[in-house]
Design a protein around this motif. Structure first.
Motif, short mmCIF file in Angstrom:
data_model
loop_
_atom_site.label_atom_id
_atom_site.label_comp_id
_atom_site.label_asym_id
_atom_site.label_seq_id
_atom_site.Cartn_x
_atom_site.Cartn_y
_atom_site.Cartn_z
N GLY A 134 -4.07 -6.01 4.34
CA GLY A 134 -2.85 -5.30 4.68
C GLY A 134 -2.81 -3.92 4.05
O GLY A 134 -3.31 -3.69 2.96
N CYS A 135 -2.21 -2.98 4.77
CA CYS A 135 -2.04 -1.61 4.27
C CYS A 135 -0.64 -1.51 3.66
O CYS A 135 0.36 -1.86 4.30
CB CYS A 135 -2.21 -0.60 5.40
SG CYS A 135 -1.86 1.10 4.92
N ASP A 136 -0.55 -1.03 2.44
CA ASP A 136 0.71 -0.91 1.75
C ASP A 136 1.40 0.42 1.97
O ASP A 136 2.48 0.66 1.41
CB ASP A 136 0.50 -1.10 0.23
CG ASP A 136 -0.09 -2.47 -0.10
OD1 ASP A 136 0.21 -3.42 0.64
OD2 ASP A 136 -0.86 -2.56 -1.08
N CYS A 137 0.80 1.28 2.76
CA CYS A 137 1.35 2.63 2.92
C CYS A 137 2.42 2.65 4.02
O CYS A 137 2.25 2.05 5.08
CB CYS A 137 0.24 3.63 3.28
SG CYS A 137 -1.12 3.66 2.09
N ALA A 138 3.50 3.34 3.75
CA ALA A 138 4.54 3.54 4.76
C ALA A 138 4.02 4.46 5.87
O ALA A 138 3.14 5.29 5.62
CB ALA A 138 5.78 4.15 4.12
N PRO A 139 4.53 4.32 7.09
CA PRO A 139 4.06 5.20 8.18
C PRO A 139 4.18 6.67 7.85
O PRO A 139 3.31 7.47 8.21
CB PRO A 139 4.96 4.80 9.36
CG PRO A 139 5.37 3.39 9.06
CD PRO A 139 5.48 3.30 7.57
#
Length: 538
Positions: free
Chosen positions: A382-387
């Protein structure tokens, strides 16, 4: 009254300006005046020259001494004028015949004991002397090989001022034992290198070149490396951490052909001025590699500094590769400063001390993660970065900069089967095999552009490729449709056409066909147009 003159060279960037060094002796209170716009290190030459003359067995004139450096309007700096100043003073004092030194070019720093120490920038200085018509040059013995690279110039290498006086007066030349003990560093070479100035330049020059056979998988990225080397096209790798972006970029210089004699002189001149020329290697014959850290400043990248600007990373990578790892972490201003040299092949730096033009025709390789955490788009992680963070991260590479990058490749993670296959010793081409195809493609381009100022496809203006060297009929149909849809700019269309010519050269085609153009579009946009690209030649 005594008067004598000789010559030396003032360096402005990597270009030399011939300076006439004049010495005038008049009756009066003993004094030493140096005029002609000298900097601090040059002003200090008064004490160095006086001590060197006395310790060389000559008598210092006890008169009013004025040394002028002409033209006075040119800024002059460094210790390379010491030898010329000392000889001009001795000529005015009639210790040596002024006529013997009038047509000599002298470059070198003097130690207090009279030894002649090497200085940086010998090659561009001697080149300037040769262009001005000088045929005899005196340089420190340690830099004789570098000065001898300039054809048509007689080079005299001396260890000390005492030796030079003996040569000029037809006296027996004394022996000077200044070699260091075996295994100890040579203190005479200390002034040729400046710690920290290289910014990673030439890090691979004296070491074993990494081999492309060590890279597992990555057929698309390997193909992009081959195309980039064959046509000198700028390259952008995007992929997760550990996928091999840095490994691939480090192997790009090994694919480039050896430098031509003229290119070697250009690169050596820049490296000599910057103080990154390897000891014992007077001529750089292989493409340089420069990899600045993402914290690099504007001045360190494009050139600059206090006083007269110094070459930056873009000039140290001239005729080689400039690799910017973690490209989005660089300052936006620093990245956008690359736009002008990417187009023109040189950089112009203006400072209060003067304006300097430096060569900067390099192959740019950029590498970036897909997002700040590097896991965006990966399955199972999973990517933890916000859009917003992802968009902000990617926007650090501006549109105008990316429009100048011809090849944009997504580097996928290496699979277990690819690693196992590499360990078994099969499935990966070596650098030598790919470099052979690159040289063949370069030779085809050289033959095609033999009567022009261009050498590689990336240098040819788009107008020439559309009128003088046309692609096959209807080959540009897909690219023109992309331009009508707004997916390509006019510059982008020209760059697609240049890449298509490189693909045609690699495939042995007389001119690009629709498949070559579609492959060039795929390398630029990432969208497949026709058969999939592989690591093998088309």
């Amino acid at each position: 009254m005594g008067f004598a003159r000789t010559c030396s060279v003032a360096l402005v960037g990597v270009e030399g300006v011939v300076v006439e060094v004049q010495a005038d002796l008049e009756p009066g209170v003993a004094a030493f005046t140096l005029v002609g716009l000298p900097d601090k290190s040059l002003v200090e030459s008064r004490d160095r020259v006086r001590a060197a003359v006395v310790n060389s067995g000559a008598e210092w004139p006890q008169k009013k001494l004025t040394v002028g450096l002409s033209p006075a309007s040119v800024p002059k700096g460094g210790s390379g004028f010491d030898l010329a100043v000392a000889c001009a003073v001795l000529g005015a004092a009639e210790r040596i015949d002024p006529r013997e030194i009038a047509d000599l070019m002298m470059i070198g720093e003097l130690g207090l004991d009279g030894r002649v120490r090497p200085v940086r920038g010998i090659l561009p200085a001697v080149l300037a002397a040769a262009e001005a018509g000088y045929r005899q040059v005196v340089v420190p013995e340690r830099t004789t090989a570098e000065a001898a690279l300039v054809p048509g110039v007689s080079v005299l290498g001396v260890r000390s001022l005492r030796q030079l006086i003996a040569v000029l007066t037809d006296e027996p030349v004394p022996e000077e034992e200044d070699r260091p003990r075996e295994g100890s560093p040579d203190p005479m070479l200390a002034g040729l290198s400046v710690p920290g100035v290289g910014i990673g330049a030439g890090a691979l020059l004296g070491e074993r070149r990494p081999d492309l056979a060590e890279v597992a998988g990555q057929s698309r990225a390997r193909r992009a490396l081959e195309v980039a080397a064959a046509g000198r096209h700028h390259l952008y790798f995007q992929g997760p951490p550990g996928a091999g972006k840095t490994m691939l970029a480090e192997r790009l210089p090994g694919l480039l052909p050896p430098l031509t004699p003229q290119e070697s002189l250009e690169v050596t001149a820049v490296h000599s001025v910057a103080g990154v020329l390897p000891a014992g290697q007077p001529l750089v014959e292989r493409a340089p590699y420069c990899a600045p850290h993402h914290s690099a400043s504007m001045a360190s990248l494009v050139g600059g500094g206090s006083g007269m600007p110094r070459p930056g990373a873009v000039s140290l990578a001239h005729r080689g590769v400039l690799f910017m790892d973690e490209a989005p972490e660089f300052s936006g201003r620093v990245l956008d400063a690359l736009r002008q040299p990417l187009e023109s092949g040189h950089v112009i730096v203006a400072r209060s001390a003067g304006v300097m033009r430096l060569p900067a025709r390099f192959l740019l390789a950029l590498a970036a993660n897909p997002c700040p955490c590097g896991r965006h788009g990966l399955t199972g992680e999973g990517c933890d970065c916000a859009p917003q963070a992802v968009r902000r991260y990617r926007s650090r590479l501006s549109g105008p900069l990316m429009d100048r990058v011809d090849l944009r490749v997504t580097v996928e993670p290496v699979t277990r089967s690819e690693l196992v296959g590499l360990g078994a010793g099969h499935g990966a081409e070596s650098t030598a095999d790919v470099a052979a195809r690159v040289r063949t493609a370069r030779d085809r381009a050289l033959f095609r552009y033999a009567e022009t100022p261009w050498r590689t496809n990336s240098e040819v203006p788009g107008h020439e490729l559309r009128t003088r060297w046309r692609a096959a009929p209807e080959a540009l149909a897909e690219a023109e449709r992309d331009m009508e849809r707004g997916l390509l700019t006019a510059r982008g269309l020209d760059r697609v056409l240049r890449v298509a010519w490189t693909l045609a050269d690699l495939a042995g085609h007389d001119r690009p066909d629709a498949a070559d153009v579609n492959h060039a579009l795929e390398l630029r946009t990432g969208f497949q147009r026709g058969p999939a690209l592989t690591g093998a030649p088309a």
